[in-house]
Structures are given as C-alpha cells and as structure tokens.
Motif scaffolding. Structure first.
Motif, PDB file in Angstrom:
ATOM      1  N   THR A 102      34.741  24.689  32.170  1.00 46.47           N
ATOM      2  CA  THR A 102      34.178  25.097  33.461  1.00 46.47           C
ATOM      3  C   THR A 102      33.628  26.521  33.378  1.00 46.47           C
ATOM      4  OG1 THR A 102      36.038  26.124  34.630  1.00 46.47           O
ATOM      5  CG2 THR A 102      35.953  23.715  34.615  1.00 46.47           C
ATOM      6  N   PRO A 103      32.421  26.714  33.859  1.00 42.12           N
ATOM      7  CA  PRO A 103      31.777  28.032  33.783  1.00 42.12           C
ATOM      8  C   PRO A 103      32.557  29.131  34.490  1.00 42.12           C
ATOM      9  CG  PRO A 103      30.161  26.336  34.302  1.00 42.12           C
ATOM     10  CD  PRO A 103      31.511  25.682  34.403  1.00 42.12           C
ATOM     11  N   LEU A 104      33.180  28.812  35.642  1.00 40.02           N
ATOM     12  CA  LEU A 104      33.882  29.855  36.383  1.00 40.02           C
ATOM     13  C   LEU A 104      35.160  30.280  35.657  1.00 40.02           C
ATOM     14  CD1 LEU A 104      34.042  31.710  38.754  1.00 40.02           C
ATOM     15  CD2 LEU A 104      35.103  29.871  40.104  1.00 40.02           C
ATOM     16  N   ARG A 105      35.882  29.346  35.067  1.00 41.03           N
ATOM     17  CA  ARG A 105      37.098  29.709  34.324  1.00 41.03           C
ATOM     18  C   ARG A 105      36.737  30.589  33.137  1.00 41.03           C
ATOM     19  NH1 ARG A 105      40.893  26.764  30.353  1.00 41.03           N
ATOM     20  NH2 ARG A 105      42.922  27.735  30.781  1.00 41.03           N
ATOM     21  N   ALA A 106      35.660  30.238  32.449  1.00 41.94           N
ATOM     22  CA  ALA A 106      35.228  31.046  31.305  1.00 41.94           C
ATOM     23  C   ALA A 106      34.837  32.449  31.752  1.00 41.94           C
ATOM     24  CB  ALA A 106      34.055  30.359  30.603  1.00 41.94           C
ATOM     25  N   ALA A 107      34.074  32.528  32.842  1.00 41.12           N
ATOM     26  CA  ALA A 107      33.625  33.834  33.326  1.00 41.12           C
ATOM     27  C   ALA A 107      34.783  34.669  33.840  1.00 41.12           C
ATOM     28  CB  ALA A 107      32.588  33.640  34.439  1.00 41.12           C
ATOM     29  N   THR A 108      35.745  34.022  34.498  1.00 42.11           N
ATOM     30  CA  THR A 108      36.897  34.753  35.023  1.00 42.11           C
ATOM     31  C   THR A 108      37.729  35.352  33.907  1.00 42.11           C
ATOM     32  OG1 THR A 108      37.002  33.362  37.010  1.00 42.11           O
ATOM     33  CG2 THR A 108      38.999  34.572  36.404  1.00 42.11           C
ATOM     34  N   CYS A 109      38.029  34.567  32.886  1.00 45.11           N
ATOM     35  CA  CYS A 109      38.826  35.076  31.763  1.00 45.11           C
ATOM     36  C   CYS A 109      38.066  36.162  31.006  1.00 45.11           C
ATOM     37  CB  CYS A 109      39.201  33.929  30.827  1.00 45.11           C
ATOM     38  SG  CYS A 109      40.478  32.835  31.502  1.00 45.11           S
ATOM     39  N   HIS A 110      36.774  36.002  30.872  1.00 43.86           N
ATOM     40  CA  HIS A 110      35.961  37.006  30.183  1.00 43.86           C
ATOM     41  C   HIS A 110      36.032  38.337  30.930  1.00 43.86           C
ATOM     42  CE1 HIS A 110      32.280  39.142  28.947  1.00 43.86           C
ATOM     43  NE2 HIS A 110      32.436  38.516  27.799  1.00 43.86           N
ATOM     44  N   ALA A 111      35.840  38.296  32.241  1.00 43.60           N
ATOM     45  CA  ALA A 111      35.863  39.532  33.035  1.00 43.60           C
ATOM     46  C   ALA A 111      37.268  40.111  33.122  1.00 43.60           C
ATOM     47  CB  ALA A 111      35.315  39.249  34.436  1.00 43.60           C
ATOM     48  N   LEU A 112      38.260  39.243  33.281  1.00 38.98           N
ATOM     49  CA  LEU A 112      39.639  39.707  33.431  1.00 38.98           C
ATOM     50  C   LEU A 112      40.155  40.367  32.166  1.00 38.98           C
ATOM     51  CD1 LEU A 112      42.348  39.871  34.956  1.00 38.98           C
ATOM     52  CD2 LEU A 112      42.821  37.540  34.160  1.00 38.98           C
ATOM     53  N   PHE A 113      40.030  39.696  31.019  1.00 36.44           N
ATOM     54  CA  PHE A 113      40.538  40.262  29.769  1.00 36.44           C
ATOM     55  C   PHE A 113      39.750  41.516  29.381  1.00 36.44           C
ATOM     56  CE2 PHE A 113      41.899  35.700  28.606  1.00 36.44           C
ATOM     57  CZ  PHE A 113      43.087  35.845  29.300  1.00 36.44           C
ATOM     58  N   GLY A 114      38.456  41.510  29.697  1.00 34.52           N
ATOM     59  CA  GLY A 114      37.656  42.703  29.424  1.00 34.52           C
ATOM     60  C   GLY A 114      38.126  43.887  30.253  1.00 34.52           C
ATOM     61  N   LEU A 115      38.431  43.637  31.522  1.00 37.09           N
ATOM     62  CA  LEU A 115      38.915  44.714  32.392  1.00 37.09           C
ATOM     63  C   LEU A 115      40.245  45.261  31.888  1.00 37.09           C
ATOM     64  CD1 LEU A 115      38.756  46.406  34.989  1.00 37.09           C
ATOM     65  CD2 LEU A 115      39.948  44.537  36.167  1.00 37.09           C
ATOM     66  N   LEU A 116      41.169  44.397  31.502  1.00 37.00           N
ATOM     67  CA  LEU A 116      42.466  44.848  30.999  1.00 37.00           C
ATOM     68  C   LEU A 116      42.298  45.719  29.756  1.00 37.00           C
ATOM     69  CD1 LEU A 116      44.585  41.564  31.325  1.00 37.00           C
ATOM     70  CD2 LEU A 116      44.426  43.460  32.936  1.00 37.00           C
ATOM     71  N   ALA A 117      41.349  45.352  28.911  1.00 36.85           N
ATOM     72  CA  ALA A 117      41.158  46.068  27.646  1.00 36.85           C
ATOM     73  C   ALA A 117      40.551  47.453  27.837  1.00 36.85           C
ATOM     74  CB  ALA A 117      40.278  45.241  26.706  1.00 36.85           C
ATOM     75  N   VAL A 118      39.733  47.637  28.881  1.00 29.96           N
ATOM     76  CA  VAL A 118      39.037  48.916  29.036  1.00 29.96           C
ATOM     77  C   VAL A 118      39.598  49.802  30.140  1.00 29.96           C
ATOM     78  CG1 VAL A 118      36.890  47.918  28.175  1.00 29.96           C
ATOM     79  CG2 VAL A 118      37.284  48.012  30.651  1.00 29.96           C
ATOM     80  N   SER A 119      40.566  49.289  30.894  1.00 29.27           N
ATOM     81  CA  SER A 119      41.099  50.090  31.999  1.00 29.27           C
ATOM     82  C   SER A 119      42.593  50.349  31.891  1.00 29.27           C
ATOM     83  CB  SER A 119      40.823  49.395  33.337  1.00 29.27           C
ATOM     84  OG  SER A 119      41.600  48.220  33.467  1.00 29.27           O
ATOM     85  N   GLY A 120      43.319  49.502  31.159  1.00 27.97           N
ATOM     86  CA  GLY A 120      44.752  49.684  31.036  1.00 27.97           C
ATOM     87  C   GLY A 120      45.543  49.244  32.251  1.00 27.97           C
ATOM     88  N   VAL A 121      44.924  48.566  33.216  1.00 26.01           N
ATOM     89  CA  VAL A 121      45.682  48.105  34.382  1.00 26.01           C
ATOM     90  C   VAL A 121      46.606  46.972  33.967  1.00 26.01           C
ATOM     91  CG1 VAL A 121      43.866  48.778  36.001  1.00 26.01           C
ATOM     92  CG2 VAL A 121      43.933  46.440  35.113  1.00 26.01           C
ATOM     93  N   ARG A 122      47.673  46.782  34.717  1.00 26.50           N
ATOM     94  CA  ARG A 122      48.608  45.699  34.452  1.00 26.50           C
ATOM     95  C   ARG A 122      48.003  44.363  34.879  1.00 26.50           C
ATOM     96  NH1 ARG A 122      51.589  49.923  36.881  1.00 26.50           N
ATOM     97  NH2 ARG A 122      53.210  50.813  35.525  1.00 26.50           N
ATOM     98  N   ILE A 123      48.433  43.282  34.225  1.00 20.89           N
ATOM     99  CA  ILE A 123      47.916  41.969  34.587  1.00 20.89           C
ATOM    100  C   ILE A 123      48.271  41.648  36.043  1.00 20.89           C
ATOM    101  CG2 ILE A 123      49.982  40.891  33.594  1.00 20.89           C
ATOM    102  CD1 ILE A 123      46.429  39.347  33.943  1.00 20.89           C
ATOM    103  N   SER A 124      49.459  42.037  36.495  1.00 23.55           N
ATOM    104  CA  SER A 124      49.843  41.778  37.889  1.00 23.55           C
ATOM    105  C   SER A 124      48.930  42.522  38.851  1.00 23.55           C
ATOM    106  CB  SER A 124      51.299  42.191  38.116  1.00 23.55           C
ATOM    107  OG  SER A 124      51.487  43.571  37.825  1.00 23.55           O
TER     108      SER A 124
END
Length: 305
Positions: free
Chosen positions: A122-144
């Motif tokens: 599904t395109p939305l699941r792929a896009a969500t994980c791409h944006a989410l994991f990218g944000l975690l990697a460049v910002s250091g915010v917690r997954i929660s």
C-alpha cells in the motif's frame, strides 16, 4: 599513585565536566585502582573486576552489580586508551539488568532502510514508514513522541516540531533541517490525498486513516532491517537505535570538527528531552570512539592549562 589512578582521576574529571556529581564512583574507583595495584596488574581484566566487585560480604548481590557497573563504565573509557582492557560482562550477579547494546546506524544503513520502505504494501503505509523512520533518524525524537505528534504540532512553514507528549519533562520545540521539512511536506500531501477524511488527528496515520500504533510500525521495522541485511540472529536493531544513532553522530561531528563540545552538550539533553545529562552521557559512553575523542580533548585541554 599509578597510571591507573591517573586515568581514574581523568575519567571522573571528564564525566563531572558533563554535569555528573559521581560521589559514589568517585570513592570506589580509586579503591579499584588500589586493588589492581595490589594484584600487580596495570590492566583491567574480567577476573579482577568481578573479584573486586564481590569484596563486600553480607550484602545483597545488587551491590556487587552496582560496583561492577561502575567498573564497566570506566573500562569502556580505558579500552579506548589501552586496547588490552577487558570490559567485564553484565549479568554476572542477580539483581539488576542492563540496557541492551545499541546498534549504531551508519548513513548507508539509514539510506538503505528508507529505500526499502518503498517495497511495503500500500502506498500510504510505504510513505508513512519512509517519513517516520526518516524523521527519527534526523531529529532524535522518541518513537512514542512521533506517533502521538499532532498535525498542528508540525509547523511545515517554520520547520519546527512541537513535542507535547514527551516521556518526561515539559513540552519542547525541535527544529528540523529544510530537507526534513520538505520530506514531511511531501508525506502530508500524499496522506491528505489518499485519506482526505482520515479519522486521526495525528500527523502519521495508518493506511486505514486511523492513528498509527507502535505494533505495526515495529513489525515493518523488523521486516525492513532484515531485508537490508543488518538484522541477524545476533544483531537485532531497535527503533530506538535510530535516536541513539542521531545523538552519537551529533557528538562525533562536534568532536571531529573541534567544536565547543562542553557548550553543545548543554543543549543536547534539552533537544533530546532528557531531564538531566545522565541519559545523554550514556550515548557517549556506549561508543568507544566517542570516549577516546573525549579523552583526547580533555588531555589536550589539561596540557594547555
């Protein structure tokens, strides 16, 4: 006094410069150096560390665990100076667990992880994980924090996140690099196009338009890290390791560039949402290269004074 006593003094000075009082370690590490001297050893070994930790009798084993834990921290520092140093194992005594060893993501690992998200169904699941994991990697915010991030908490014009569901402490603002803001804007456009009537007020949503939960995200992360070859039977990266990697790479850049690390370290705990320096210092102490760079910087400062 021996060279080991000097190293103990420098180690304590380094950590105290980062904001730690270290009253108890400051008392027992010199005793450990005395023990090594009596044993005729100039190097930390597992056998001597464990034997020293068990010197107090009639105490709960957790006391031995705490003593050995102090030596473990010092041994990590010493291994960068003396490669023959042995870091005593954890779990020797009952009473207290340990933090899992972190997996340090390289830039190549992160790029591979984000590219692999394109293979998700599904395109939305792929896009969500791409944006989410990218944000975690460049910002250091917690997954929660990322999963509960509200849409009105993401200022795409200013490039700032408003973290209001922190693990502890007050809300904080996290600035983003323009490339990260652009990636989040692209995700938001696709999200709203695919799920214009989403029931979630959160910034990241599931492919059904509901708030994103940690379980499916973790399943996707396990699937992707296995697909790119960094997850094995013995190496098991966690989502939290993206946050750890962000902090470590920040520290490495500061040390390698000759930046004012003491000044920067005053801001990093706030950026990461730590109430005290202890959480941030763990990122430093868990990576031998950082301990070596910190020791070299401290030695240079001492020689110049």
């Amino acid at each position: 006094m021996t060279a080991m006593h000097d190293h103990v003094r420098e180690y304590l000075r380094l950590r105290r410069a980062l904001g730690f009082k270290l009253d108890w370690p400051g008392r027992i590490l010199p005793q450990f150096a005395d023990y090594l001297l009596t044993a005729g050893s100039s190097t930390i070994t597992d056998e001597l560390s464990i034997a020293w930790a068990q010197l107090p009798t009639g105490v709960h084993p957790v006391t031995w665990t705490h003593r050995l834990g102090v030596v473990r921290g010092f041994a990590k520092y010493m291994q960068a100076i003396d490669p023959a140093t042995q870091i005593p194992p954890s779990g020797v005594f009952p009473g207290q667990g340990k933090r899992p060893d972190p997996y340090l993501f390289s830039e190549h690992d992160i790029t591979s992880l984000l590219e692999a998200t394109r293979t998700l169904k599904t395109p939305l699941r792929a896009a969500t994980c791409h944006a989410l994991f990218g944000l975690l990697a460049v910002s250091g915010v917690r997954i929660s924090e990322a999963l509960t991030l509200q849409r009105d908490g993401v200022d795409l014009d200013s490039g700032v996140l408003a973290i209001t569901s922190a693990k502890s402490g007050p809300p904080r603002l996290v600035p983003l690099h323009p490339t990260a803001t652009a990636a989040l804007s692209e995700y938001a456009d696709l999200r709203d196009r695919l799920r214009p009537r989403a029931r979630a007020s959160t910034f990241f949503i599931s492919h059904r338009g509901t708030p994103l939960s940690k379980g499916p995200v973790r399943e996707a992360f396990i699937q992707l890290t296995a697909a790119i070859g960094i997850r094995t039977a013995t190496v098991k990266p966690r989502i939290h390791d993206l946050r750890h990697s962000f902090a470590v790479h920040c520290l490495l850049r500061w040390y390698r560039s000759g930046a004012d690390v003491d000044g920067q370290m005053a801001t990093l705990p706030t950026y990461l949402g730590h109430l005290n320096p202890a959480g941030t210092f763990w990122y430093l102490s868990a990576v031998p290269e950082l301990m070596q760079l910190a020791a070299q910087r401290l030695q240079a400062s001492t020689a110049a004074s």
